[in-house]
Write a protein that holds these residues in place. Structure first.
Motif, PDB file in Angstrom:
ATOM      1  N   LYS A  93       0.827  -1.203   0.000  1.00 50.70           N
ATOM      2  CA  LYS A  93       0.000   0.000   0.000  1.00 50.70           C
ATOM      3  C   LYS A  93       0.859   1.250   0.000  1.00 50.70           C
ATOM      4  O   LYS A  93       0.593   2.207  -0.748  1.00 50.70           O
ATOM      5  CB  LYS A  93      -0.915  -0.009   1.230  1.00 50.70           C
ATOM      6  N   LEU A  94       1.884   1.264   0.832  1.00 50.72           N
ATOM      7  CA  LEU A  94       2.764   2.427   0.899  1.00 50.72           C
ATOM      8  C   LEU A  94       3.495   2.655  -0.417  1.00 50.72           C
ATOM      9  O   LEU A  94       3.600   3.792  -0.891  1.00 50.72           O
ATOM     10  CB  LEU A  94       3.771   2.251   2.041  1.00 50.72           C
ATOM     11  N   LYS A  95       3.986   1.577  -1.020  1.00 48.34           N
ATOM     12  CA  LYS A  95       4.669   1.707  -2.306  1.00 48.34           C
ATOM     13  C   LYS A  95       3.711   2.192  -3.387  1.00 48.34           C
ATOM     14  O   LYS A  95       4.073   3.010  -4.238  1.00 48.34           O
ATOM     15  CB  LYS A  95       5.295   0.373  -2.705  1.00 48.34           C
ATOM     16  N   GLU A  96       2.488   1.690  -3.352  1.00 48.37           N
ATOM     17  CA  GLU A  96       1.466   2.105  -4.315  1.00 48.37           C
ATOM     18  C   GLU A  96       1.222   3.613  -4.238  1.00 48.37           C
ATOM     19  O   GLU A  96       0.970   4.270  -5.252  1.00 48.37           O
ATOM     20  CB  GLU A  96       0.172   1.347  -4.024  1.00 48.37           C
ATOM     21  N   MET A  97       1.335   4.172  -3.028  1.00 46.41           N
ATOM     22  CA  MET A  97       1.102   5.601  -2.832  1.00 46.41           C
ATOM     23  C   MET A  97       2.374   6.427  -2.983  1.00 46.41           C
ATOM     24  O   MET A  97       2.361   7.640  -2.789  1.00 46.41           O
ATOM     25  CB  MET A  97       0.486   5.846  -1.450  1.00 46.41           C
ATOM     26  N   GLY A  98       3.477   5.771  -3.319  1.00 45.13           N
ATOM     27  CA  GLY A  98       4.711   6.497  -3.573  1.00 45.13           C
ATOM     28  C   GLY A  98       5.553   6.809  -2.354  1.00 45.13           C
ATOM     29  O   GLY A  98       6.379   7.721  -2.376  1.00 45.13           O
ATOM     30  N   TYR A  99       5.377   6.033  -1.279  1.00 44.22           N
ATOM     31  CA  TYR A  99       6.140   6.271  -0.061  1.00 44.22           C
ATOM     32  C   TYR A  99       7.559   5.715  -0.175  1.00 44.22           C
ATOM     33  O   TYR A  99       7.827   4.807  -0.973  1.00 44.22           O
ATOM     34  CB  TYR A  99       5.449   5.629   1.143  1.00 44.22           C
ATOM     35  N   ASN A 100       8.452   6.273   0.635  1.00 37.88           N
ATOM     36  CA  ASN A 100       9.845   5.842   0.683  1.00 37.88           C
ATOM     37  C   ASN A 100       9.967   4.695   1.681  1.00 37.88           C
ATOM     38  O   ASN A 100      10.197   4.905   2.870  1.00 37.88           O
ATOM     39  CB  ASN A 100      10.736   7.017   1.092  1.00 37.88           C
ATOM     40  N   VAL A 101       9.774   3.462   1.209  1.00 35.45           N
ATOM     41  CA  VAL A 101       9.754   2.311   2.105  1.00 35.45           C
ATOM     42  C   VAL A 101      10.624   1.186   1.572  1.00 35.45           C
ATOM     43  O   VAL A 101      10.651   0.924   0.375  1.00 35.45           O
ATOM     44  CB  VAL A 101       8.296   1.811   2.315  1.00 35.45           C
ATOM     45  N   ARG A 102      11.353   0.560   2.465  1.00 40.82           N
ATOM     46  CA  ARG A 102      12.128  -0.632   2.105  1.00 40.82           C
ATOM     47  C   ARG A 102      11.618  -1.789   2.964  1.00 40.82           C
ATOM     48  O   ARG A 102      11.118  -1.587   4.071  1.00 40.82           O
ATOM     49  CB  ARG A 102      13.625  -0.414   2.296  1.00 40.82           C
ATOM     50  N   TYR A 103      11.788  -3.007   2.453  1.00 42.08           N
ATOM     51  CA  TYR A 103      11.194  -4.168   3.116  1.00 42.08           C
ATOM     52  C   TYR A 103      12.199  -5.304   3.150  1.00 42.08           C
ATOM     53  O   TYR A 103      12.703  -5.737   2.106  1.00 42.08           O
ATOM     54  CB  TYR A 103       9.948  -4.590   2.348  1.00 42.08           C
TER      55      TYR A 103
END
Length: 237
Positions: free
Chosen positions: A196-206
């Motif tokens: 969801k965060l990536k879909e919204m363009g957030y700066n997230v690593r997993y």
């Protein structure tokens, strides 16, 4: 018969009106108190009388360390590393949840954090957040409710508030850790939140550990690059 029905209808109407008349507008100021024990770590180069400001990492432990001796929180995460002699370039605040089977009182945690920040040489733009399991869930909660507070957040195997993902500050870097064999808090919590965060363009690593159960924190918090990553972050506004 008709008159009796009419009579009952009138009675019910009067009762309804009477019930509505008991709806009173009022207001009560409530006060919630919480006794939070905590550890606070200062880097070797820290000086309360100096001009240099430091970052601070807020660490929230999991359910297994709740409601007992303060020393329990040294079992995992940064407190464990500190007990083993590891040094960090920023302050670390590690409170204990005093309730064995209650969620973190995040409002109390924020009061504690604000108190430490205001009384220490801390850069308010370099406040970092991390938590594991129940503490990871609380970290998500703090990130959503206080979006302008933290410079970066790392969540380890926590339940995620997927419907409120958009409340999180979009510019804040996020790092999520989870084991794909977690049978306590399923990895789907992090999978869906990250997607969801990536879909919204957030700066997230997993970091998704293969074959690891609920104890993903053993690997996550011994990842040296995690602390380098924290130290590099600073809020712009």
């Amino acid at each position: 018969m008709l008159s009796r029905i009419l009579f009952l209808a009138i009675v019910f109407l009067l009762q309804a009106c009477a019930a509505q008349s008991q709806l009173i507008k009022d207001e009560l100021e409530t006060v919630t108190k919480e006794n939070l024990k905590y550890y606070l770590y200062y880097p070797e180069e820290y000086s309360s009388s100096g001009d240099k400001e430091f970052g601070i990492l807020l660490f929230l432990h999991g359910g297994g360390e709740s409601g007992g001796e303060l020393g329990w929180i040294k079992r995992n995460g940064p407190p464990r590393l500190l007990a083993e002699g590891k040094q960090f370039p920023f302050l670390i605040l590690a409170p204990q949840n005093p309730h064995e089977k209650k969620w973190w009182n995040t409002h109390a945690v924020m009061q504690l954090l604000d108190s430490v920040v205001s009384s220490s040489n801390v850069d308010a733009k370099r406040i970092y957040l991390t938590g594991l399991s129940r503490g990871g869930s609380a970290a998500w909660e703090l990130a959503t409710q206080y979006p302008d507070k933290f410079a970066a957040v790392a969540v380890v195997c926590g339940m995620a508030p997927l419907p409120y993902a958009h409340w999180i500050e979009k510019e804040m870097p996020i790092w999520v850790f989870h084991g794909d064999k977690d049978d306590v808090i399923g990895v789907g919590e992090s999978d869906q939140m990250v997607d969801k965060l990536k879909e919204m363009g957030y700066n997230v690593r997993y970091t998704r550990y293969k074959g690891v159960g609920h104890n993903a924190w053993d690997r996550a918090y011994t990842t040296d690059s995690l602390y380098t990553w924290f130290a590099e972050q600073k809020r712009i506004n």
